[in-house]
Design a protein around this motif. Structure first.
Motif, PDB file in Angstrom:
ATOM      1  N   LYS A 188      -0.102 -43.675  78.269  1.00  0.00           N
ATOM      2  CA  LYS A 188       0.151 -42.252  78.511  1.00  0.00           C
ATOM      3  C   LYS A 188      -0.206 -41.442  77.271  1.00  0.00           C
ATOM      4  CE  LYS A 188       3.245 -40.921  81.386  1.00  0.00           C
ATOM      5  NZ  LYS A 188       4.489 -40.553  82.124  1.00  0.00           N
ATOM      6  N   LYS A 206      -0.905 -27.752  79.654  1.00  0.00           N
ATOM      7  CA  LYS A 206      -0.511 -26.780  78.627  1.00  0.00           C
ATOM      8  C   LYS A 206      -1.503 -25.627  78.527  1.00  0.00           C
ATOM      9  CE  LYS A 206       1.794 -30.378  75.891  1.00  0.00           C
ATOM     10  NZ  LYS A 206       1.814 -31.100  74.594  1.00  0.00           N
ATOM     11  N   GLU A 233      -0.794 -34.072  81.500  1.00  0.00           N
ATOM     12  CA  GLU A 233       0.236 -33.426  80.680  1.00  0.00           C
ATOM     13  C   GLU A 233      -0.402 -32.512  79.643  1.00  0.00           C
ATOM     14  OE1 GLU A 233       3.044 -36.011  78.861  1.00  0.00           O
ATOM     15  OE2 GLU A 233       3.670 -36.948  80.749  1.00  0.00           O
ATOM     16  N   SER A 234      -1.455 -33.007  78.997  1.00  0.00           N
ATOM     17  CA  SER A 234      -2.128 -32.191  77.974  1.00  0.00           C
ATOM     18  C   SER A 234      -2.851 -31.001  78.599  1.00  0.00           C
ATOM     19  CB  SER A 234      -3.119 -33.047  77.176  1.00  0.00           C
ATOM     20  OG  SER A 234      -2.440 -33.945  76.327  1.00  0.00           O
ATOM     21  N   ASP A 283      -1.954 -39.606  83.972  1.00  0.00           N
ATOM     22  CA  ASP A 283      -0.733 -38.804  83.838  1.00  0.00           C
ATOM     23  C   ASP A 283      -0.669 -38.129  82.469  1.00  0.00           C
ATOM     24  OD1 ASP A 283       0.067 -39.485  86.382  1.00  0.00           O
ATOM     25  OD2 ASP A 283       1.524 -41.003  85.742  1.00  0.00           O
ATOM     26  N   ARG A 324      -2.954 -38.454  76.703  1.00  0.00           N
ATOM     27  CA  ARG A 324      -2.577 -37.179  76.069  1.00  0.00           C
ATOM     28  C   ARG A 324      -3.541 -36.839  74.937  1.00  0.00           C
ATOM     29  NH1 ARG A 324       2.815 -39.502  75.577  1.00  0.00           N
ATOM     30  NH2 ARG A 324       4.150 -38.878  77.323  1.00  0.00           N
TER      31      ARG A 324
END
Length: 311
Positions: free
Chosen positions: A135, A179, A175-176, A171, A139
């Protein structure tokens, strides 16, 4: 020993000798290791197998190591595990084709007294797991991608076989990207099959379907190499490609004129080596400090590739 009184020395030596003899009597030797990975055509898994083999031979120079490709086929991998059982291996390192469905085969191996260590991806029922923090790798790679395209534009996530490691990388990537509200994900469900040919074929489809996109994240370096080849064949520029692995091919790509700009590195040799060491300890009753060991990834880009040690 130097702290014992001289008179107590013979008894102490006898006690130590008995204790050592008892330990030696119960210590299990490592005679054979079975390794099933996704594909031995992938340099990543070749490095993992080499690390495991070196570690096994450090424990016992005569240890036999059997390495096979599952080709991400559950039935084929289940049969491989049964063959390992029949061959009487002491330890199995397993990069599961399906982390959950492989559980029945893992159970058969453990019932035969074989220690099973999952490497690269999780596997239900394994005695221990050694893998990259996938993960975090996703990221890192996609944070770089977002920054490289200025936090806005259209991007594509090129997926892969639905193993735990691939799912976690996607995933982490999302997440990154989340943003940055001005980044749109055009596609995230195409399987590049962890191969150069797979990446090339899927990328050809993207380039035909989408006339304009700024970034591409692939879940593995071979797919990034294939995607770059596709873009070059169709003479498409201005696309930032990032990935996960830190493979020799991508190191070369980062040093030359390609669309590949960064990768989050793994350490497959250490995964294999630590997998064997952990398995050998488990054979002899020593449990690891934690059931799942996550090895930290490192972002490798054009600025720091010269200092990256690689596989």
């Amino acid at each position: 020993m130097k702290y014992l009184k001289k008179a107590a020395l013979p008894g102490a030596l006898l006690a130590c000798g008995l204790a050592f003899g008892a330990h030696a009597a119960y210590a299990k030797d490592l005679h054979a290791v079975g390794i099933s990975v996704g594909s031995l055509g992938n340099p990543y898994f070749l490095s993992l197998v080499k690390g495991a083999t070196d570690s096994a031979h450090a424990i016992n120079p005569d240890a036999r190591v059997f390495a096979v490709s599952s080709d991400y086929d559950l039935g084929k991998q289940s049969s491989q595990i049964d063959n390992f059982i029949a061959s009487g291996v002491d330890l199995i390192l397993l990069a599961a084709a399906d982390p959950h469905a492989i559980g029945a085969a893992v159970k058969r191996a453990k019932a035969a007294g074989i220690v099973v260590v999952a490497v690269d991806v999780e596997a239900d029922g394994a005695d221990a797991t050694i893998q990259t923090d996938n993960k975090q790798a996703g990221r890192l790679s996609c944070a770089f991608l977002a920054s490289a395209i200025g936090g806005r534009g259209a991007v594509i996530i090129q997926n892969g076989p639905q193993t735990s490691s691939v799912i976690e990388r996607v995933d982490g990537c999302k997440e990154s990207l989340a943003k940055h509200p001005d980044i749109r994900i055009l596609s995230d469900n195409q399987n590049g099959k962890i191969s150069r040919d797979g990446g090339l074929d899927v990328m050809m489809g993207y380039l035909t379907r989408f006339p304009d996109f700024q970034g591409l994240f692939t879940v593995a370096d071979p797919q990034a190499i294939g995607s770059n080849l596709a873009a070059r064949q169709l003479r498409r520029r201005g696309i930032v490609i990032t990935s996960v692995d830190g493979s020799p091919d991508v190191v070369d790509a980062l040093k030359t004129d390609t669309l590949i700009q960064a990768t989050a590195s793994q350490n497959p040799a250490e995964q294999g080596s630590l997998g064997v060491r952990t398995g050998y300890d488990l054979m002899n009753g020593k449990k690891p400090a934690q059931d799942v060991t996550l090895l930290p990834p490192q972002l490798v880009d054009r600025k720091n590739v010269a200092s990256y040690k690689g596989w």
